[in-house]
Design a protein around this motif. Structure first.
Motif, mmCIF file in Angstrom:
data_model
loop_
_atom_site.group_PDB
_atom_site.id
_atom_site.type_symbol
_atom_site.label_atom_id
_atom_site.label_comp_id
_atom_site.label_asym_id
_atom_site.label_seq_id
_atom_site.Cartn_x
_atom_site.Cartn_y
_atom_site.Cartn_z
ATOM 1 N N SER A 148 0.827 -1.206 0.000
ATOM 2 C CA SER A 148 0.000 0.000 0.000
ATOM 3 C C SER A 148 0.867 1.264 0.000
ATOM 4 N N VAL A 149 2.003 1.178 0.689
ATOM 5 C CA VAL A 149 2.909 2.336 0.734
ATOM 6 C C VAL A 149 3.508 2.594 -0.654
ATOM 7 N N ALA A 166 -5.598 4.369 2.965
ATOM 8 C CA ALA A 166 -4.402 4.599 2.147
ATOM 9 C C ALA A 166 -4.752 4.524 0.662
ATOM 10 N N ARG A 206 -5.977 0.179 5.204
ATOM 11 C CA ARG A 206 -5.715 -0.060 3.781
ATOM 12 C C ARG A 206 -6.719 0.736 2.926
ATOM 13 N N ALA A 244 1.307 3.989 -3.503
ATOM 14 C CA ALA A 244 0.910 5.406 -3.496
ATOM 15 C C ALA A 244 1.903 6.265 -4.291
ATOM 16 N N ARG A 249 -4.938 8.376 -1.698
ATOM 17 C CA ARG A 249 -3.716 8.731 -2.420
ATOM 18 C C ARG A 249 -4.071 9.555 -3.672
#
Ligand code: C5P
Length: 232
Positions: free
Chosen positions: A107-108, A190, A187, A111, A194
């Protein structure tokens, strides 16, 4: 599902987007089997990127370095009786990419605009005859805007957490329902907030809320749409 170089624009694409735990994986696998179509699990590409970043000791906050990893990913997908195996640099990492930690790291990196850019052509190359079922968050909005059928599959956060919890317990893994719900909500936040290709239904997508629907009912509804749009 190895990657050919160029997409075939004549191959019909069905996109199934939606939040984590909505049942997209099972539905897409079933649909692809029924139709004899290829399958793109786009989440696996973000998970593989995240795993490669960790394995190579790259700083996950360094967008350009992470994008380089995404561009150079040495991956293969092999279909066997156990399902689809993901190989990273020749090594089977199917279990590692499914870990909760890898999901959060995915997920990081997902983005980052340069990472999404780096994975775009790889994803489009999956469009091959006789057709493709594409599972993700932005399949209908960004990757395959001309898809013949776009579905946005959702369910309440509580129901999605509950399904994940049951899945883990069935696999004999330890699980905590509260922690699952917290993870799902994090999640969702996120993925939806984004700037680059956020999670949202395409304007021309058909929204299916599966909160109270069994898998078979969801499949039947989608197969009806497939018949109308593709095989009719
Ligand atoms: O679907 P899955 O849980 O395997 O995806 C892992 C993560 O990858 C998601 O939480 C999401 O942040 C990201 N993802 C994405 N776009 C996609 C597929 C996945 O941003 N098309």
């Amino acid at each position: 599902m190895n990657m050919p170089a160029k997409p075939n624009v004549y191959a019909p694409v069905i996109t199934i987007d939606g939040p984590s735990g909505a049942g997209k994986g099972t539905i897409c696998q079933n649909l692809a089997n029924k139709l004899g179509f290829g399958l793109l699990d786009s989440g696996a590409l973000y998970r593989l990127t995240a795993l490669a970043v960790v394995q190579q000791g790259i700083d996950i906050a360094n967008q350009e370095a992470v994008a380089k990893i995404a561009l150079a990913l040495d991956i293969q997908f092999e279909t066997s009786e156990q399902g689809v195996q993901a190989l990273l640099a020749g090594k089977d990492v199917s279990r590692d990419i499914r870990l909760e930690e890898t999901g959060m790291n995915a997920s990081v990196v997902a983005a980052y605009e340069p990472v999404r850019e780096a994975l775009l052509e790889r994803q489009r190359a999956f469009q091959q005859l006789p057709g493709l079922v594409a599972d993700g968050r932005d399949m209908g909005t960004t990757v395959f805007p001309n898809a013949v059928l776009k579905v946005f599959l959702t369910a309440s956060a509580e129901e999605r957490a509950n399904r994940r919890y049951k899945q883990l317990i069935e696999r004999g893994e330890s699980a905590n329902l509260r922690a699952q719900l917290k993870d799902i909500l994090a999640r969702d936040e996120a993925d939806s907030s984004r700037a680059s290709s956020p999670l949202k239904a395409a304007e021309d997508a058909i929204v299916i809320d599966s909160t109270t629907m069994p898998i078979q009912a969801v499949l039947d509804e989608i197969m009806l749409l497939v018949k109308q749009r593709i095989t009719a």
